[in-house]
Design an enzyme around this catalytic site. Sequence first.
Site, PDB file in Angstrom:
ATOM      1  N   SER A   1      46.431  17.165   9.881  1.00  0.00           N
ATOM      2  CA  SER A   1      45.369  18.124   9.580  1.00  0.00           C
ATOM      3  C   SER A   1      45.930  19.482   9.165  1.00  0.00           C
ATOM      4  CB  SER A   1      44.412  18.266  10.759  1.00  0.00           C
ATOM      5  OG  SER A   1      45.096  18.673  11.919  1.00  0.00           O
TER       6      SER A   1
ATOM      7  N   LEU B   1      48.266  20.014   7.117  1.00  0.00           N
ATOM      8  CA  LEU B   1      48.454  19.966   5.668  1.00  0.00           C
ATOM      9  C   LEU B   1      47.125  19.918   4.929  1.00  0.00           C
ATOM     10  CD1 LEU B   1      51.512  17.548   5.500  1.00  0.00           C
ATOM     11  CD2 LEU B   1      51.490  20.049   5.287  1.00  0.00           C
TER      12      LEU B   1
ATOM     13  N   LEU C   1      52.816   7.106  -0.619  1.00  0.00           N
ATOM     14  CA  LEU C   1      51.701   8.007  -0.358  1.00  0.00           C
ATOM     15  C   LEU C   1      51.217   8.601  -1.674  1.00  0.00           C
ATOM     16  CD1 LEU C   1      53.136   9.845   2.774  1.00  0.00           C
ATOM     17  CD2 LEU C   1      51.543   7.912   2.721  1.00  0.00           C
ATOM     18  N   GLU C   2      49.904   8.766  -1.812  1.00  0.00           N
ATOM     19  CA  GLU C   2      49.313   9.407  -2.982  1.00  0.00           C
ATOM     20  C   GLU C   2      48.988  10.843  -2.595  1.00  0.00           C
ATOM     21  OE1 GLU C   2      47.572   6.677  -1.599  1.00  0.00           O
ATOM     22  OE2 GLU C   2      48.424   5.093  -2.817  1.00  0.00           O
TER      23      GLU C   2
END
Length: 185
Positions: free
Chosen positions: A98, A100, A124-125
């Site tokens: 959270s 980030l 990761l996207e």
Amino acid sequence: MLSAESITWLIKQNALEWPGQLRYDGMLLTLGSPLQPLTAPSTQVIDLADQASIDGLYGEPVTDWTSYEMMPGEMLLGSVEQPLRLGAGLMGMIGGLSHLARVGLAIHVTSPFVLPGWNGHLTLELVNTGPAVLRLHHGMPLGRLLVFALDGLRSDDVAPHPFYGREADLKSRYADEFPTNPSQR
């Protein structure tokens, strides 16, 4: 959801491989190499039934980096630094940090589920949804993976997915996996 104690026990039993850090009851996901930037394509339309069209979205992978400046609105694919192997009776769920999210960095914009049999580096996207340039650092924590045990009948034989864990190639393989002609599926 499995506790850190249960995860540690599964690692010792070789039912799960994870060389990374545990944080509370989850696995801490850190950013590794490569990074795969998306670029402005040469065409205005990307045909999702054409793998070459999809491939046109991607620039050169960034493999030798210590920091990367991510522009507002930019999307970037990033490999998790540590490899992961889940046994047949285990699945995972990716969650962002959270801290980030509160600066505009979304770390996983698709399904959070990692299915049984996963073996390799997660992708990761990353999307910068905030108003400022964000400086990413190699090895920085981005999220966590929670591990769950499956309930009910299952097979211990997990068929490997042809695109699971391909560390060097983070790009979408959508058209390769889902051809538009149903007889090709």
